[in-house]
Design a protein around this motif. Structure first.
Motif, PDB file in Angstrom:
ATOM      1  N   UNK A 280       0.811  -1.222   0.000  1.00 42.62           N
ATOM      2  CA  UNK A 280       0.000   0.000   0.000  1.00 42.62           C
ATOM      3  C   UNK A 280       0.843   1.269   0.000  1.00 42.62           C
ATOM      4  N   UNK A 281       1.980   1.240   0.698  1.00 42.28           N
ATOM      5  CA  UNK A 281       2.868   2.403   0.705  1.00 42.28           C
ATOM      6  C   UNK A 281       3.533   2.582  -0.654  1.00 42.28           C
ATOM      7  N   UNK A 282       3.827   1.463  -1.335  1.00 38.82           N
ATOM      8  CA  UNK A 282       4.419   1.544  -2.669  1.00 38.82           C
ATOM      9  C   UNK A 282       3.433   2.160  -3.650  1.00 38.82           C
ATOM     10  N   UNK A 283       2.146   1.797  -3.504  1.00 37.35           N
ATOM     11  CA  UNK A 283       1.126   2.365  -4.378  1.00 37.35           C
ATOM     12  C   UNK A 283       1.026   3.873  -4.174  1.00 37.35           C
ATOM     13  N   UNK A 284       1.084   4.297  -2.921  1.00 41.45           N
ATOM     14  CA  UNK A 284       0.969   5.725  -2.618  1.00 41.45           C
ATOM     15  C   UNK A 284       2.255   6.484  -2.932  1.00 41.45           C
ATOM     16  N   UNK A 285       3.406   5.816  -2.770  1.00 41.84           N
ATOM     17  CA  UNK A 285       4.698   6.472  -2.989  1.00 41.84           C
ATOM     18  C   UNK A 285       5.550   5.599  -3.921  1.00 41.84           C
ATOM     19  N   UNK A 286       5.214   5.547  -5.211  1.00 43.12           N
ATOM     20  CA  UNK A 286       5.918   4.632  -6.124  1.00 43.12           C
ATOM     21  C   UNK A 286       7.405   4.943  -6.269  1.00 43.12           C
ATOM     22  N   UNK A 287       7.796   6.204  -6.096  1.00 47.11           N
ATOM     23  CA  UNK A 287       9.208   6.541  -6.259  1.00 47.11           C
ATOM     24  C   UNK A 287      10.058   5.985  -5.121  1.00 47.11           C
ATOM     25  N   UNK A 563       0.875  -2.947 -14.559  1.00 48.16           N
ATOM     26  CA  UNK A 563       1.770  -2.554 -13.493  1.00 48.16           C
ATOM     27  C   UNK A 563       2.069  -3.751 -12.628  1.00 48.16           C
ATOM     28  N   UNK A 564       3.277  -4.302 -12.725  1.00 44.12           N
ATOM     29  CA  UNK A 564       3.602  -5.522 -11.996  1.00 44.12           C
ATOM     30  C   UNK A 564       3.993  -5.196 -10.561  1.00 44.12           C
ATOM     31  N   UNK A 565       3.820  -6.145  -9.653  1.00 46.63           N
ATOM     32  CA  UNK A 565       4.273  -5.922  -8.279  1.00 46.63           C
ATOM     33  C   UNK A 565       5.770  -5.690  -8.229  1.00 46.63           C
ATOM     34  N   UNK A 566       6.228  -5.190  -7.087  1.00 47.27           N
ATOM     35  CA  UNK A 566       7.649  -4.879  -6.964  1.00 47.27           C
ATOM     36  C   UNK A 566       8.522  -6.084  -7.226  1.00 47.27           C
ATOM     37  N   UNK A 567       8.142  -7.210  -6.691  1.00 48.36           N
ATOM     38  CA  UNK A 567       8.984  -8.398  -6.839  1.00 48.36           C
ATOM     39  C   UNK A 567       8.114  -9.574  -7.227  1.00 48.36           C
ATOM     40  N   UNK A 568       7.547  -9.550  -8.459  1.00 54.62           N
ATOM     41  CA  UNK A 568       6.659 -10.640  -8.852  1.00 54.62           C
ATOM     42  C   UNK A 568       7.458 -11.896  -9.124  1.00 54.62           C
ATOM     43  N   UNK A 569       6.847 -13.049  -9.004  1.00 53.14           N
ATOM     44  CA  UNK A 569       7.558 -14.275  -9.348  1.00 53.14           C
ATOM     45  C   UNK A 569       7.851 -14.319 -10.837  1.00 53.14           C
ATOM     46  N   UNK A 570       9.011 -14.830 -11.186  1.00 55.21           N
ATOM     47  CA  UNK A 570       9.342 -14.958 -12.601  1.00 55.21           C
ATOM     48  C   UNK A 570       8.393 -15.917 -13.282  1.00 55.21           C
TER      49      UNK A 570
END
Length: 574
Positions: A280-287, A563-570
């Motif tokens: 949720x924090x990544x969504x709000x603060x993507x940078x 928009x993929x998650x930060x660390x999606x499974x390969x």
């Protein structure tokens, strides 16, 4: 906050999901690929009433049951405004998510753990943004097995906590939500088992009686309804076990007995499972995504949640107390379970944690604002309406900047079907080449199988693809009357066949129906031209190719996850 206002809020969220991505919903080019295509093949069987299995696993078995497939199959006529079947399935999932949220909030209202004015408005900002992981709403409306466990697991947790508190009305809700959770992913079973044990132990130690009493007429009706729902959920699993040789349960037990247990370091477990807390924090603060992905920041976020939960449990949150304790019990079990997972550890294995953290967010928001309201004058209904309006406008603006991507109008599979003149009734055998990178093409097998089946062709696949595509597509021997499509990355042999070029891979086509020999296929809407060549031995297409398991390399379709998650499974294997 009053219930009608929350209903309007959730309907507004559903409307925003459609309006801000209208091209996605109305595109006639929205098609299933990879894992989603494999699921669609099972939805086809559910439409005929013959599906007994859940989504496939690379380990040679299926997840427990087909509940979501029957739901999506039966929901298709309800959304005729969407041209593609996939959009209809996503719409059904969105409506189901809405109903699950309303059921959870209704149960919270019964237990006086009802959100205060500010927290009720914050629900709009916590729950939707929580599930829009990585900037894509597909986490909320996706039809992939792990994502479909998110919201029902939240309802299971809320309903279980209400049963512990003595509300028997919540029991059918808990069982009904547990069925799709268990059916869609086998790794949810330990968490569901722990919840059931916790409810039984807590009720045995709890002094307050159940209301209504299980011996009353209404109580017997509620218990009977819960038993009926559980029996209906278990029926396809038992039927398959009794009618198949071997049954799916047997295959699961064999895999469990023969697997090598993993031993992932605690730091890796913390980083992986912490995504549910930090996304949720990544969504709000993507940078700040790279900073938030660090293990120290993740540990700090989880520690802050734990500290606030302890404070609420001891001083400020009596109505939330059973829920908070149950939440952290399941989260701790998940960490232990993740450490013992064999193979690569991925957050997608435990996506149900997103639902648990969503409930935790609501409890924390409600507890903090309740404490604030006791120190200050509680705002009235007008303030709640203002919060909702601001939240809806803000979420609408955010979704407009991060819409679901409409797919490109390319239809490679349709071009292949037309160029090879694959009329209804033609038998098509899908095989995989033996090149060094061919295992990365496994996602193409269910993609082509689905389109060929919808075009009226009969599809057969080698045995190692049966779990992925369905038992009715099994071919234990060659199909001399079939058109053979071989996916490969090997260099093209101009004397043998042409290739359908796409991202470095091709489809080598051979017509085994007569004496014509291999087919030439250019991928440019030219006719398939037979060329003189020796006839292919049918047995060649049935050999075991490579050591990879069914499902390895299958991925979520890129047109569904811009928009993929930060660390999606390969390679999401489940």
């Amino acid at each position: 906050m009053r219930f009608p206002l929350l209903l309007v809020t959730l309907l507004a969220v559903l409307t925003l999901l459609v309006v801000t991505s209208l091209d996605f919903w109305t595109s006639p080019h929205l098609r299933e690929e990879g894992d989603i295509a494999a699921n669609a093949l099972q939805i086809e069987r559910a439409r005929e009433g013959i599906e007994l299995l859940g989504p496939y696993s690379k380990h040679g078995f299926n997840h427990p049951g087909p509940a979501s497939f029957y739901l999506q199959a039966r929901s298709e006529p309800l959304f005729p405004m969407f041209p593609s079947l996939l959009a209809r399935h996503c719409a059904a999932q969105a409506v189901l998510g809405l109903l699950v949220c309303l059921a959870a909030l209704w149960l919270l209202r019964r237990g006086q753990a009802w959100p205060t004015t500010i927290a009720g408005g914050l629900f709009l900002l916590t729950a939707p943004l929580l599930f829009l992981s990585g900037g894509s709403a597909i986490m909320l409306i996706g039809v992939w097995g792990p994502t479909m466990t998110i919201l029902p697991m939240a309802l299971v947790m809320v309903a279980a906590a209400r049963v512990i508190a003595g509300d028997l009305v919540a029991l059918p809700f808990a069982v009904a939500a547990a069925v799709p959770v268990a059916h869609n992913h086998v790794l949810t079973l330990p968490a569901l088992t722990l919840i059931a044990i916790a409810v039984i132990v807590a009720r045995a130690r709890h002094s307050c009686p159940l209301e209504p009493s299980p011996s009353s007429r209404r109580g017997r009706l509620l218990v009977g309804l819960a038993i009926a729902i559980a029996a209906a959920g278990a029926m396809p699993i038992l039927i398959d076990q009794l009618t198949s040789n071997p049954g799916n349960i047997t295959l699961m037990v064999r895999w469990l007995d023969g697997r090598a247990p993993g031993s992932h370091p605690w730091l890796a477990v913390l980083t992986t499972l912490g995504q549910a807390f930090t996304d949720p924090l990544v969504v709000l603060f993507p940078r700040a995504a790279s900073i938030l992905a660090g293990p120290l920041v993740t540990a700090g976020v989880i520690g802050a949640y734990l500290a606030v939960s302890v404070w609420l449990d001891r001083y400020r949150a009596r109505p939330w107390r059973p829920l908070l304790r149950l939440l952290w019990l399941v989260i701790a079990l998940t960490a232990l379970l993740a450490r013992g997972v064999s193979g690569k550890l991925g957050a997608y294995l435990f996506y149900y944690l997103y639902g648990l953290v969503g409930v935790l967010n609501l409890a924390v928001a409600d507890g903090l604002t309740s404490w604030w309201s006791r120190r200050n004058a509680a705002p009235g209904q007008r303030a709640a309406v203002l919060v909702v309006i601001v939240g809806v406008v803000g979420l609408g603006a955010w979704l407009s900047l991060h819409p679901l991507a409409a797919p490109a109008p390319r239809d490679d599979v349709g071009d292949l079907i037309r160029e090879l003149d694959l009329r209804p009734g033609v038998v098509v055998e899908l095989v995989l080449g033996t090149g060094p990178d061919d295992d990365n093409l496994l996602a193409q097998i269910p993609t082509h199988a689905l389109r060929l089946r919808r075009a009226g062709c009969r599809v057969v696949v080698p045995d190692r693809f049966v779990v992925m595509c369905g038992r009715e597509m099994a071919a234990s021997s060659g199909c001399p009357a079939a058109v053979s499509l071989e996916f490969t990355r090997r260099p093209a042999d101009a004397a043998e066949s042409r290739y359908f070029a796409r991202e470095g891979w091709g489809v080598q086509c051979r017509d085994l129906r007569g004496d014509a020999g291999p087919l030439r296929f250019s991928g440019r809407q030219q006719k398939a031209v037979p060329t003189p060549a020796p006839r292919l031995d049918p047995a060649r297409n049935t050999r075991a190719m490579g050591r990879s398991q069914p499902g390895q390399g299958a991925t979520i379709p890129v047109d569904l996850r811009p928009g993929k998650p930060r660390a999606p499974p390969d390679a999401p294997h489940f």
